[in-house]
Design a protein around this motif. Structure first.
Motif, PDB file in Angstrom:
ATOM      1  N   PRO A 167       0.677  -1.537   0.318  1.00 26.94           N
ATOM      2  CA  PRO A 167      -0.371  -0.029   0.285  1.00 26.94           C
ATOM      3  C   PRO A 167       1.213   1.405   0.077  1.00 26.94           C
ATOM      4  O   PRO A 167       2.161   0.892   0.543  1.00 26.94           O
ATOM      5  N   TRP A 168      -0.193   1.725  -0.526  1.00 25.84           N
ATOM      6  CA  TRP A 168       1.122   3.266  -0.590  1.00 25.84           C
ATOM      7  C   TRP A 168       0.925   4.165   1.337  1.00 25.84           C
ATOM      8  O   TRP A 168       0.076   3.497   1.872  1.00 25.84           O
ATOM      9  N   ASN A 169       1.788   5.024   1.896  1.00 23.29           N
ATOM     10  CA  ASN A 169       0.925   5.662   3.254  1.00 23.29           C
ATOM     11  C   ASN A 169       0.408   5.965   3.503  1.00 23.29           C
ATOM     12  O   ASN A 169      -1.150   6.378   2.265  1.00 23.29           O
ATOM     13  N   VAL A 170      -0.561   6.064   4.331  1.00 28.80           N
ATOM     14  CA  VAL A 170      -1.778   7.353   5.414  1.00 28.80           C
ATOM     15  C   VAL A 170      -2.064   8.525   4.394  1.00 28.80           C
ATOM     16  O   VAL A 170      -0.914   8.654   4.288  1.00 28.80           O
ATOM     17  N   GLN A 171      -3.088   8.652   3.034  1.00 27.43           N
ATOM     18  CA  GLN A 171      -3.001   9.769   2.966  1.00 27.43           C
ATOM     19  C   GLN A 171      -3.730  10.977   4.080  1.00 27.43           C
ATOM     20  O   GLN A 171      -2.602  12.340   4.089  1.00 27.43           O
TER      21      GLN A 171
ATOM     22  N   LEU B 292       4.289  11.785   9.498  1.00 25.24           N
ATOM     23  CA  LEU B 292       5.074  10.415  10.212  1.00 25.24           C
ATOM     24  C   LEU B 292       5.849   8.803   9.732  1.00 25.24           C
ATOM     25  O   LEU B 292       6.292   8.501  10.102  1.00 25.24           O
ATOM     26  N   TRP B 293       5.463   9.219   8.817  1.00 21.68           N
ATOM     27  CA  TRP B 293       5.977   7.765   7.925  1.00 21.68           C
ATOM     28  C   TRP B 293       6.835   7.630   7.794  1.00 21.68           C
ATOM     29  O   TRP B 293       7.733   6.445   7.977  1.00 21.68           O
ATOM     30  N   ALA B 294       7.746   8.553   7.412  1.00 24.47           N
ATOM     31  CA  ALA B 294       8.974   8.432   7.214  1.00 24.47           C
ATOM     32  C   ALA B 294      10.165   8.313   8.498  1.00 24.47           C
ATOM     33  O   ALA B 294      11.047   7.258   8.949  1.00 24.47           O
ATOM     34  N   THR B 295       9.490   9.065   9.532  1.00 27.40           N
ATOM     35  CA  THR B 295       9.890   8.367  11.399  1.00 27.40           C
ATOM     36  C   THR B 295      10.182   6.681  11.672  1.00 27.40           C
ATOM     37  O   THR B 295       9.818   6.514  12.959  1.00 27.40           O
TER      38      THR B 295
ATOM     39  N   THR C   3       5.013  12.887  -0.243  1.00 26.62           N
ATOM     40  CA  THR C   3       4.962  12.568   1.832  1.00 26.62           C
ATOM     41  C   THR C   3       6.250  12.230   1.746  1.00 26.62           C
ATOM     42  O   THR C   3       7.013  12.822   2.697  1.00 26.62           O
ATOM     43  N   ALA C   4       6.900  12.404   0.266  1.00 28.02           N
ATOM     44  CA  ALA C   4       8.893  11.795   1.158  1.00 28.02           C
ATOM     45  C   ALA C   4       9.036  13.059   1.067  1.00 28.02           C
ATOM     46  O   ALA C   4      10.339  13.366   1.670  1.00 28.02           O
ATOM     47  N   GLN C   5       8.955  14.125   0.075  1.00 28.23           N
ATOM     48  CA  GLN C   5       9.234  15.960  -0.465  1.00 28.23           C
ATOM     49  C   GLN C   5       9.698  15.965   1.608  1.00 28.23           C
ATOM     50  O   GLN C   5       8.604  16.432   1.747  1.00 28.23           O
ATOM     51  N   GLY C   6      11.063  16.329   1.502  1.00 22.41           N
ATOM     52  CA  GLY C   6      11.422  17.382   2.784  1.00 22.41           C
ATOM     53  C   GLY C   6      11.711  15.995   3.965  1.00 22.41           C
ATOM     54  O   GLY C   6      12.621  16.817   4.480  1.00 22.41           O
ATOM     55  N   PHE C   7      11.503  14.682   3.187  1.00 20.74           N
ATOM     56  CA  PHE C   7      12.171  14.068   4.135  1.00 20.74           C
ATOM     57  C   PHE C   7      13.726  13.673   4.041  1.00 20.74           C
ATOM     58  O   PHE C   7      13.846  13.386   3.392  1.00 20.74           O
TER      59      PHE C   7
END
Length: 312
Positions: A196-200, A213-216, A229-233
């Motif tokens: 799945p994609w990350n939660v919207q 919080l997906w990245a951490t 979602t990923a941009q900036g992490f």
């Protein structure tokens, strides 16, 4: 190896006869490229965003990376800011932030990515390694995920991402509004692999973290992040799945708008679409601090990537 192009953030200062009212902040900082995508609709005006930002302070400061522009109409070039500031009679000063802190400080990897995607001249080159950063090509999505599970078990942060080539469904709830599951939208039947994609939304769902919080959050590992979602992490290891929207054919990249599920980007003119897609992959390829693992769903593209990267 020549240094990668530096960023050029303009700093605008009001001339004495055009001083801003005292009620305005002395300084205002804008990380141009993506911040305006998050402005609530009820707070948007008909004025150009650049004009609002220039009027927000006596000394507006723009931290700018032109390659972070990934949607049509995003304002994110030195030229645009420079012209708008001078039209208001502002003095503009450019400061080059030439230090490299992303990707473990690896300038070699930064340039390798830019040349790989054709964002600077010279064409793709083999990855020679520099002792700061690792690059690997996975043969299957299972291999990519297995590498990252090993990193996760060691306490490192590893995240898989892809461009928006698959639908992004809402979570499934039953009739009593109890969470059932996330939809495995990123489906690669050739490899019998789907995730799945990350939660919207901004709230966690069924134990899965919110998009912020997906990245951490360790629970975010099993979901794929997309550009929004990923941009900036940043995280230790970045895994990037090249989808069918960008494939290698006859020694050039070919961008296929029919493979994009991002309806806004897909409506861009052909040349702009191709540039936006390459910018998107540049963003996805650069949040890793220790290494990147690449995988492409396209055989010819995967062979090209493999030819550039020696096995670890």
């Amino acid at each position: 190896m020549p240094p990668a192009p530096s960023r050029s953030p303009p700093l605008c200062r009001r001339s004495p006869d055009g001083a801003a009212p005292a009620s305005r902040s002395s300084f205002a900082t804008s990380r141009e490229s993506s911040n305006h995508r998050f402005t609530p609709k009820n707070k948007r005006s008909n004025r150009r965003q650049i004009e609002e930002l220039l009027d927000a302070a006596r000394v507006p400061v723009f931290l700018l990376d032109e390659r972070q522009v990934v949607r049509p109409g995003e304002m994110g070039t030195v030229h645009e800011i420079d012209a708008a500031a001078k039209a208001k009679g502002l003095t503009v000063r450019h400061v080059n932030l030439d230090g490299q802190f992303r990707c473990g400080g690896s300038r070699a990897y930064e340039e390798w990515v830019l040349r790989l995607l054709g964002l600077i001249p010279g064409g793709p080159i083999p990855w020679q390694g520099d002792g700061l950063f690792s690059v690997t090509v996975a043969e299957t999505p299972q291999e990519l995920e297995a590498m990252f599970r090993t990193h996760q078990a060691k306490g490192l942060q590893a995240r898989m991402t892809a461009d928006f080539c698959w639908p992004w469904s809402e979570p499934v709830f039953d009739d009593d509004k109890n969470f059932v599951h996330l939809v495995d939208d990123v489906n690669l039947p050739q490899w019998d692999w789907k995730r799945p994609w990350n939660v919207q939304g901004d709230r966690s769902v069924g134990g899965y973290p919110s998009k912020n919080l997906w990245a951490t959050d360790p629970a975010g590992f099993t979901q794929l992040g997309c550009i929004y979602t990923a941009q900036g992490f940043e995280y230790d290891y970045s895994g990037v799945i090249f989808g069918p929207d960008l494939v290698w054919r006859d020694a050039v990249w070919v961008a296929d708008r029919k493979s994009s599920k991002d309806t806004v980007v897909a409506r861009a003119p052909e040349h702009e679409f191709a540039h936006l897609i390459r910018n998107t992959y540049e963003v996805l390829l650069t949040p890793g601090m220790q290494g990147t693992v690449l995988f492409s769903t396209d055989t010819e593209t995967r062979e090209m990537l493999r030819s550039l990267v020696r096995p670890a």
